[in-house]
Design a protein around this motif. Structure first.
Motif, mmCIF file in Angstrom:
data_model
loop_
_atom_site.group_PDB
_atom_site.id
_atom_site.type_symbol
_atom_site.label_atom_id
_atom_site.label_comp_id
_atom_site.label_asym_id
_atom_site.label_seq_id
_atom_site.Cartn_x
_atom_site.Cartn_y
_atom_site.Cartn_z
ATOM 1 N N ALA A 66 -21.864 36.327 31.508
ATOM 2 C CA ALA A 66 -21.678 36.526 30.201
ATOM 3 C C ALA A 66 -22.149 38.238 29.898
ATOM 4 N N THR A 67 -23.011 38.571 30.655
ATOM 5 C CA THR A 67 -23.195 40.209 31.150
ATOM 6 C C THR A 67 -22.156 40.863 31.222
ATOM 7 N N ALA A 68 -21.328 40.650 32.094
ATOM 8 C CA ALA A 68 -20.216 41.462 32.377
ATOM 9 C C ALA A 68 -19.102 41.480 31.134
ATOM 10 N N ILE A 69 -19.315 40.397 30.682
ATOM 11 C CA ILE A 69 -18.098 40.103 29.641
ATOM 12 C C ILE A 69 -18.845 40.924 28.108
ATOM 13 N N SER A 125 -11.268 29.563 44.215
ATOM 14 C CA SER A 125 -10.594 30.431 43.451
ATOM 15 C C SER A 125 -9.996 29.773 42.189
ATOM 16 N N CYS A 126 -10.189 28.449 42.172
ATOM 17 C CA CYS A 126 -9.684 28.013 40.912
ATOM 18 C C CYS A 126 -10.694 28.400 39.567
ATOM 19 N N ALA A 127 -10.069 28.366 38.316
ATOM 20 C CA ALA A 127 -10.810 28.463 37.277
ATOM 21 C C ALA A 127 -11.638 27.323 36.662
ATOM 22 N N ALA A 128 -12.946 27.687 36.888
ATOM 23 C CA ALA A 128 -13.994 26.699 36.381
ATOM 24 C C ALA A 128 -14.597 26.944 35.032
ATOM 25 N N GLY A 129 -14.035 27.912 34.160
ATOM 26 C CA GLY A 129 -14.614 27.959 32.938
ATOM 27 C C GLY A 129 -13.847 28.900 32.066
ATOM 28 N N LEU A 130 -14.473 29.293 31.150
ATOM 29 C CA LEU A 130 -13.695 30.232 30.031
ATOM 30 C C LEU A 130 -14.696 31.067 29.316
ATOM 31 N N PHE A 131 -14.510 32.349 29.003
ATOM 32 C CA PHE A 131 -15.226 33.214 28.177
ATOM 33 C C PHE A 131 -13.959 33.732 27.175
ATOM 34 N N GLN A 132 -14.493 33.676 25.913
ATOM 35 C CA GLN A 132 -13.327 34.028 24.723
ATOM 36 C C GLN A 132 -14.024 34.961 23.686
ATOM 37 N N GLU A 161 -16.799 37.605 17.835
ATOM 38 C CA GLU A 161 -17.512 36.432 18.273
ATOM 39 C C GLU A 161 -16.959 36.019 19.574
ATOM 40 N N MET A 162 -18.027 35.480 20.375
ATOM 41 C CA MET A 162 -17.877 34.908 21.706
ATOM 42 C C MET A 162 -18.096 33.500 21.776
ATOM 43 N N GLY A 163 -17.258 32.962 22.567
ATOM 44 C CA GLY A 163 -17.450 31.573 23.153
ATOM 45 C C GLY A 163 -17.176 31.480 24.437
ATOM 46 N N ILE A 203 -9.214 37.274 23.151
ATOM 47 C CA ILE A 203 -9.129 37.607 24.732
ATOM 48 C C ILE A 203 -9.629 36.353 25.251
ATOM 49 N N CYS A 204 -8.970 35.961 26.495
ATOM 50 C CA CYS A 204 -9.740 34.954 27.216
ATOM 51 C C CYS A 204 -9.872 34.986 28.625
ATOM 52 N N PHE A 205 -11.030 35.258 29.248
ATOM 53 C CA PHE A 205 -11.139 35.357 30.567
ATOM 54 C C PHE A 205 -11.508 34.068 31.219
#
Length: 206
Positions: free
Chosen positions: A130-133, A92-99, A111-113, A82-84
């Motif tokens: 991170a709390t939302a993820i 509105s542009c993506a400026a990071g990732l949570f995986q 595992e979360m990255g 999963i990649c958010f």
């Protein structure tokens, strides 16, 4: 005659993400499925030496991110990854990732990255997102144990994980190659019971 519901709506709650990731709205950003249009902004945000210093070898150019995004969406459909994308409210542009990816089948342990544009460091957006993820991981995926790794020399990453409530469990020696070299990593974890107790103590940090 009743109208058939879309396939995504017929899926059990804990499987619906395989059809499409939900939008997670926080105080500071929207977390959404990474899309092909994010390739350029991610290549700009994720390719600086400061951001890449402790990340494993991965995409840096727009073309490489386009291939990564196609791979990520295919892996999500297969239930393996999963990649958010992090889209701050300021743009509105993506400026990071949570995986998120499973350590055991079914995401019981996962595992979360994460990685964020350097311009967002110190703004509070990490804890907020991170709390939302983690809420998504616990409530939707059924994660009972969430793991993290951070280089022992990464003081900023260590501080962020401590603030999130992660517990250090040990050292992984010469863990994986990154621009900083083969460095030792700390293994961290958050258990579902600890997370739920933490979430009942007060509102989400912004």
């Amino acid at each position: 005659m009743p109208v058939a519901r879309p396939a995504a709506e017929r899926l059990p709650t804990r499987l619906a993400w395989r059809a499409a990731l939900p939008l997670l709205r926080t105080h500071t950003a929207v977390l959404r499925e990474v899309t092909g249009s994010d390739a350029r902004s991610l290549s700009l945000a994720m390719s600086t030496p400061e951001v890449r210093q402790y990340l494993p070898v991965g995409p840096t150019t727009e073309e490489q991110f386009a291939r990564f995004i196609r791979w990520a969406r295919n892996e999500r459909r297969g239930g393996r990854y999963i990649c958010f994308a992090v889209a701050p409210h300021s743009h509105s542009c993506a400026a990071g990732l949570f995986q998120l990816w499973p350590v055991e089948p079914g995401f019981g342990t996962a595992e979360m990255g994460f990685a964020l544009d350097e311009a967002l460091w110190g703004t509070g957006i990490f804890i907020d997102c991170a709390t939302a993820i983690i809420d998504f991981a616990v409530d939707t995926l059924g994660v009972r144990r969430l793991e993290f790794r951070s280089a022992v020399t990464n003081a900023r990453g260590t501080a962020a994980l401590l603030k999130l409530g992660a517990v250090p469990e040990g050292t992984l020696r010469r863990c994986f190659p990154c621009p900083a070299g083969l460095v030792d990593h700390t293994m961290w974890s958050i258990l579902i019971d600890d997370w739920r107790r933490r979430r009942t103590r007060g509102p989400r940090c912004a």
